[in-house]
Write an enzyme that holds these catalytic residues in place. Structure first.
Site, PDB file in Angstrom:
ATOM      1  N   ASP A 198      15.246  79.627  92.692  1.00 16.34           N
ATOM      2  CA  ASP A 198      16.301  78.468  93.015  1.00 16.34           C
ATOM      3  C   ASP A 198      16.177  76.968  92.976  1.00 16.34           C
ATOM      4  O   ASP A 198      15.278  76.857  94.277  1.00 16.34           O
ATOM      5  CB  ASP A 198      17.269  79.612  93.665  1.00 16.34           C
ATOM      6  CG  ASP A 198      18.024  80.784  93.352  1.00 16.34           C
ATOM      7  OD1 ASP A 198      19.004  81.434  93.440  1.00 16.34           O
ATOM      8  OD2 ASP A 198      18.074  80.737  91.819  1.00 16.34           O
ATOM      9  N   LYS A 220      21.183  75.660  89.842  1.00 17.40           N
ATOM     10  CA  LYS A 220      22.257  76.293  89.765  1.00 17.40           C
ATOM     11  C   LYS A 220      22.914  74.769  90.043  1.00 17.40           C
ATOM     12  O   LYS A 220      23.057  74.577  91.623  1.00 17.40           O
ATOM     13  CB  LYS A 220      23.418  77.103  89.921  1.00 17.40           C
ATOM     14  CG  LYS A 220      22.474  78.502  89.277  1.00 17.40           C
ATOM     15  CD  LYS A 220      23.715  79.329  89.936  1.00 17.40           C
ATOM     16  CE  LYS A 220      22.924  80.745  89.262  1.00 17.40           C
ATOM     17  NZ  LYS A 220      23.381  81.080  87.842  1.00 17.40           N
TER      18      LYS A 220
END
Length: 411
Positions: A198, A220
């Site tokens: 991430d 994200k």
């Protein structure tokens, strides 16, 4: 040719003490430290002492506590003995009684007076490191720490010590600073064939990966590119089925708004082995790092962690904001920068005081970390004035004033 005049080196041996009687004579802090390691080794520990520390007393369900003076018969059937009283005469009696029973005995106050020495011990995967620094415990502990740190960081190779079996490891990387990841997280990264990372996972650790490790970016970005959860699930399952050891590496704790359990369920449904390495949750660690407690005696008896990625009133929101407004404790808001003005508005409408202290911690634990102090009534304006952008943790409640009394006139 052996120098008969030199002091002999100790013979190192790994004692298997599981289920075997070990006697510790003494109930002070030295005994307390030794007991912890012995219990960890699975020994059947008996502590003999007139008095013991509160910590030892609290372990009475895990050991046998004999609250009286030492008697030689206490060592009957013992495989190993530790003499750790503050009375040299008693310690000498313990060593003599152990000798008579052909049982090795550590004497805490005089290493040469016993028949065994306690090494400084550390663990790395399946490897146990023991160091004896010629009866110099600080030297032993320092060298032990250097060795274990080198093993942990990969500067000293012990590749066979760690699990490298195919499957998925869900790893929480903590709030961002590399030093705040767990040892288990470092072990997982050291064994990875593939790392699926991430944006908020500690990025410096990715630079330590070997050149043969496949790194897959599934960031994200707020209002930007974003890998779907379905895509992430497919990637980790595909690589694991190909016989790879896959580390799914994310910031914070993987089960606190990290979709970690969705990934666990996907792996389970695909019959892919999966294990979990929890991480420090940014909800608690980031405020703590800047000196803000989420609870404090007489101030807050509860704290509530809320995802603020949806505003109050959104049809998909699961938060009962009217109930939240009535809480008296601390609120910790994650992913809430964009919706913070709307959240503040609904809290005020629900009865929260406009003067309620608020701290906004931006880039927590990172070099760019900064804290913006505000109130519920001025939060919307302060976010704009201080150009606050994600990631940030928002703490609402009197604990902020406890930590920053001068700012809020509580001095």
């Amino acid at each position: 040719m052996t120098d008969r005049g030199a002091a002999p080196h100790p013979y190192l041996a790994g004692l298997v003490l599981t289920g075997r009687k070990v006697v510790v004579v003494g109930g002070g802090h030295v005994a307390q430290r030794r007991v912890s390691g012995l219990l960890g080794a699975g020994a059947d520990v008996t502590v003999v002492s007139i008095d013991v520390t509160p910590a030892l007393e609290g372990l009475k369900g895990e050991l046998t506590l004999v609250l009286r003076e030492f008697a030689e018969s206490d060592l009957d059937g013992a495989w190993y003995v530790v003499a750790a009283t503050d009375d040299p005469a008693v310690n000498a009696r313990v060593v003599a009684a152990a000798d008579a029973r052909h049982t090795f005995c550590v004497r805490a106050d005089d290493a040469l007076g016993g028949t065994a020495w306690t090494p400084a011990v550390g663990h790395h995967g399946t490897v146990t490191v023991g160091v004896l620094g010629n009866r110099e415990p600080r030297k032993s502990a320092s060298l032990r720490d250097d060795i274990v740190t080198a093993l942990r960081d990969g500067h000293l190779s012990a590749s066979d010590a760690l699990d490298r079996s195919p499957g998925v490891v869900l790893v929480g990387g903590g709030p961002g600073e590399p030093e705040l990841v767990t040892v288990a997280a470092r072990h997982a990264l050291a064994t990875a064939d593939v790392v699926v990372a991430d944006r908020l996972a500690p990025r410096e650790l990715l630079d330590e990966l070997g050149p043969d490790v496949e790194l897959i970016d599934v960031a994200k970005l707020p209002r930007g590119r974003s890998a779907s959860q379905q895509t992430i699930n497919e990637v980790i399952i595909d690589r694991a089925r190909a016989g790879k050891r896959v580390v799914r590496f994310k910031g914070g704790d993987n089960f606190v708004f990290g979709r970690g359990y969705e990934e666990l369920l996907a792996c389970a449904a695909a019959d892919v082995p999966v294990t979990v390495v929890p991480g420090l949750s940014s909800a608690i660690a980031v405020p703590a790092r800047v000196g803000i407690p989420v609870t404090h005696r007489g101030i807050a008896h509860e704290f509530t962690v809320i995802s603020g990625h949806l505003p109050p009133g959104h049809p998909h929101s699961l938060v009962a904001w009217d109930a939240v407004a009535g809480l008296r404790g601390t609120l910790v808001l994650l992913m809430a920068v964009d919706n913070a003005p709307a959240i503040a508005e609904v809290l005020l409408a629900g009865g929260r005081d406009a003067a309620t202290p608020v701290a906004v911690i931006v880039d927590g634990t990172m070099p760019t970390e900064r804290t913006v102090l505000s109130t519920l009534g001025t939060l919307a304006a302060d976010l704009v004035a201080h150009r606050v952008v994600p990631p940030a943790i928002i703490v609402v409640g009197e604990v902020v004033a406890v930590a920053r009394p001068a700012h809020y006139g509580r001095g």
